[in-house]
Design an enzyme around this catalytic site. Structure first.
Site, PDB file in Angstrom:
ATOM      1  N   ASN A  46       0.830  -1.220   0.000  1.00 13.12           N
ATOM      2  CA  ASN A  46       0.000   0.000   0.000  1.00 13.12           C
ATOM      3  C   ASN A  46       0.860   1.264   0.000  1.00 13.12           C
ATOM      4  O   ASN A  46       0.353   2.354   0.238  1.00 13.12           O
ATOM      5  CB  ASN A  46      -0.928   0.015   1.218  1.00 13.12           C
ATOM      6  N   HIS A 132     -15.133  -1.028   5.464  1.00 14.60           N
ATOM      7  CA  HIS A 132     -14.045  -1.718   6.156  1.00 14.60           C
ATOM      8  C   HIS A 132     -14.517  -2.330   7.489  1.00 14.60           C
ATOM      9  O   HIS A 132     -15.396  -1.786   8.162  1.00 14.60           O
ATOM     10  CB  HIS A 132     -12.918  -0.714   6.437  1.00 14.60           C
ATOM     11  N   GLU A 178     -16.397   4.248   2.023  1.00 15.56           N
ATOM     12  CA  GLU A 178     -14.991   4.459   1.697  1.00 15.56           C
ATOM     13  C   GLU A 178     -14.934   5.339   0.453  1.00 15.56           C
ATOM     14  O   GLU A 178     -15.895   5.352  -0.331  1.00 15.56           O
ATOM     15  CB  GLU A 178     -14.300   3.114   1.427  1.00 15.56           C
ATOM     16  N   SER A 182     -11.251  -0.576  -0.556  1.00 11.57           N
ATOM     17  CA  SER A 182      -9.955  -1.226  -0.341  1.00 11.57           C
ATOM     18  C   SER A 182      -9.748  -2.493  -1.144  1.00 11.57           C
ATOM     19  O   SER A 182      -8.634  -2.787  -1.563  1.00 11.57           O
ATOM     20  CB  SER A 182      -9.778  -1.538   1.143  1.00 11.57           C
ATOM     21  N   ASP A 207     -14.190   7.424   4.529  1.00 13.65           N
ATOM     22  CA  ASP A 207     -12.913   6.789   4.832  1.00 13.65           C
ATOM     23  C   ASP A 207     -12.033   6.885   3.582  1.00 13.65           C
ATOM     24  O   ASP A 207     -12.284   6.222   2.581  1.00 13.65           O
ATOM     25  CB  ASP A 207     -13.179   5.322   5.222  1.00 13.65           C
ATOM     26  N   HIS A 210      -7.628   4.758   1.114  1.00 10.71           N
ATOM     27  CA  HIS A 210      -6.969   4.414  -0.162  1.00 10.71           C
ATOM     28  C   HIS A 210      -7.031   5.539  -1.184  1.00 10.71           C
ATOM     29  O   HIS A 210      -6.667   5.343  -2.341  1.00 10.71           O
ATOM     30  CB  HIS A 210      -7.574   3.128  -0.725  1.00 10.71           C
ATOM     31  N   LYS A 236      -0.661   4.085   4.468  1.00  9.02           N
ATOM     32  CA  LYS A 236      -0.691   3.615   3.069  1.00  9.02           C
ATOM     33  C   LYS A 236       0.115   4.619   2.227  1.00  9.02           C
ATOM     34  O   LYS A 236       1.326   4.629   2.338  1.00  9.02           O
ATOM     35  CB  LYS A 236      -2.134   3.418   2.644  1.00  9.02           C
TER      36      LYS A 236
HETATM   37  C1  LIG Z   1     -10.637   1.264   4.098  1.00  2.86           C
HETATM   38  C2  LIG Z   1      -9.746   1.114   5.274  1.00  2.86           C
HETATM   39  N1  LIG Z   1     -10.032   1.798   6.380  1.00  2.86           N
HETATM   40  C3  LIG Z   1      -9.259   1.694   7.477  1.00  2.86           C
HETATM   41  C4  LIG Z   1      -8.142   0.883   7.498  1.00  2.86           C
HETATM   42  C5  LIG Z   1      -7.336   0.754   8.741  1.00  2.86           C
HETATM   43  O1  LIG Z   1      -6.241   1.625   8.685  1.00  2.86           O
HETATM   44  P1  LIG Z   1      -4.939   1.312   9.546  1.00  2.86           P
HETATM   45  O2  LIG Z   1      -4.137   0.349   8.749  1.00  2.86           O
HETATM   46  O3  LIG Z   1      -4.287   2.647   9.702  1.00  2.86           O
HETATM   47  O4  LIG Z   1      -5.400   0.743  10.844  1.00  2.86           O
HETATM   48  C6  LIG Z   1      -7.790   0.182   6.347  1.00  2.86           C
HETATM   49  C7  LIG Z   1      -6.571  -0.656   6.342  1.00  2.86           C
HETATM   50  O5  LIG Z   1      -6.520  -1.782   6.133  1.00  2.86           O
HETATM   51  C8  LIG Z   1      -8.620   0.279   5.209  1.00  2.86           C
HETATM   52  O6  LIG Z   1      -8.358  -0.425   4.115  1.00  2.86           O
END
Ligand SMILES: Cc1ncc(COP(=O)(O)O)c(C=O)c1O
Length: 382
Positions: A46, A132, A178, A182, A207, A210, A236
């Site tokens: 990432n 997520h 999102e 992801s 969110d 990405h 990421k």
């Molecule tokens: C869409 C999404 N939100 C939140 C997260 C969590 O972020 P972090 O890796 O900083 O805990 C991820 C990571 O996998 C993600 O893909």
């Protein structure tokens, strides 16, 4: 025997080809990875902008450690909030054009914290079906009612909104999505969501895990100024770790007082906060990274055989759906033999019957890497 389910569930994972194991990475540059002494082209990172080994960011990390120490040594409301955190909050808020930003130790914690803090009794949380795990877990742990609308299906969302507001027009509604998804790499339509939210007097939670760094004129994400709350991780494209929530001053104050993951957790490392600030500066200064990513992404889509089931995307995430777990594992293994690392993604990370190869492209890949990857995928999958 106590906790018999542990052995049973592990055996079941293996039987379903879903058992997960870690690999120990000797070195990773975004473009390349070394595993068990062997080098691979890495398409499962990432580190979208290729910043993980950027000399200025590494130097800022060392400078941050020297100035402020490695650890915050306390939670933010005790004595853990120092100048490095404050400076990063201000830098991120300016970048996104928001009033305030609040730092969290991870995106997972930030999502859980916000859903839990806002999810009171007279609240409904409407989540995109592919949200997520941390958004879902936070919502489930709250007192709010929870519904999930079909992925990016705004007619379904409108129907849910109409039904719930007709039943109770005092209900507070938060719509969560999102920006770039992801596991699929497709995007939410923020204009459509904003129209629906305005009509229903709902808030939007976005969110941008990405999309931060790789979307927006200055890398500030797809909709930084247009929604009520933005969450983005540093782990990421920004290439450090931790996360932030951007919002207005009142919400910021509310989260400082009621977000349990913020209050009862050690503040992020000040050295990391200092490095993160440098990373944001670098993203804005080196916008060519974003442009290169778009070029490589287009190249990849053109080179791939048209019979391959690729989810259309303008992000760095390219989901190739091969359906069955065993097929995804076999394809990943064959790619490994050709010097390519692409991790197979299986349920429960993705819905049943949608096991996939999740290819991620980084700004420090070369055009020849992309052409070689497409050639190998065409050979393995067609
Ligand atoms: C869409 C999404 N939100 C939140 C997260 C969590 O972020 P972090 O890796 O900083 O805990 C991820 C990571 O996998 C993600 O893909």
């Amino acid at each position: 025997m106590k906790f018999k389910f542990i052995a049973e569930q592990l055996a079941q994972q293996t039987q379903l080809n879903r058992h997960r194991q870690r690999v120990s990475i000797a070195s990773s540059s975004g473009r390349e990875i070394i595993v068990d002494g062997k080098q691979y082209l890495n398409f499962s990172s990432n580190d979208y902008l290729g910043l993980n080994n950027h000399p200025d960011i590494k130097a800022a990390m060392i400078e941050g450690a020297e100035k402020f120490g490695v650890s915050a040594s306390a939670s933010s409301l005790v004595t853990g909030f120092n100048y490095a955190h404050q400076a990063l909050e201000e830098t991120a808020a300016n970048w996104l054009g928001r009033e305030r930003v609040l730092l969290f130790s991870s995106g997972f914690a930030a999502n859980q914290a916000v859903m839990h803090a806002l999810g009171q009794k007279d609240v409904q949380l409407l989540l995109d079906k592919l949200s997520h795990a941390s958004i879902i877990d936070g919502a489930l742990s709250s007192q709010a009612s929870l519904k999930r609308y079909r992925h990016n299906d705004y007619q379904h969302l409108a129907a849910l909104l109409a039904k719930t507001t007709a039943a109770n027009n005092e209900l507070n509604t938060l719509i969560a999505t999102e920006g770039v998804f992801s596991m699929d790499g497709d995007e939410a339509d923020i204009d459509a969501l904003t129209q629906l939210a305005n009509k229903a007097n709902a808030m939007i939670y976005l969110d941008e895990a990405h999309s931060i760094g790789i979307k927006g004129e200055q890398g500030q994400g797809i909709a930084s100024a247009d929604v009520d709350i933005v969450m983005a991780t540093f782990g990421k494209a920004i290439a450090t770790s931790g996360a932030f929530v951007a919002c207005d001053t009142e919400l910021h104050d509310y989260f400082v007082n009621f977000a349990r993951h913020y209050i009862y957790s050690t503040a992020i490392s000040p050295a990391i906060a200092w490095a993160t600030q440098k990373s944001i500066e670098t993203i804005k200064k080196e916008i060519w990274r974003q442009e290169k990513l778009s070029t490589l992404t287009r190249l990849f889509s053109c080179q791939l055989d048209s019979s391959i089931d690729l989810v259309p995307t303008t992000s760095s995430i390219h989901a190739i759906n091969v359906q069955e777990e065993a097929k995804a594992l076999a394809a990943s293994e064959k790619l490994k033999q050709k010097g390519i690392w692409v991790t197979a993604i299986r349920p429960p990370t993705v819905p049943n019957g949608t096991s996939r190869l999740r290819v991620t492209i980084c700004a420090n890949h070369k055009e020849r890497d992309i052409i070689y990857l497409a050639e190998c995928l065409n050979e393995v999958l067609v």
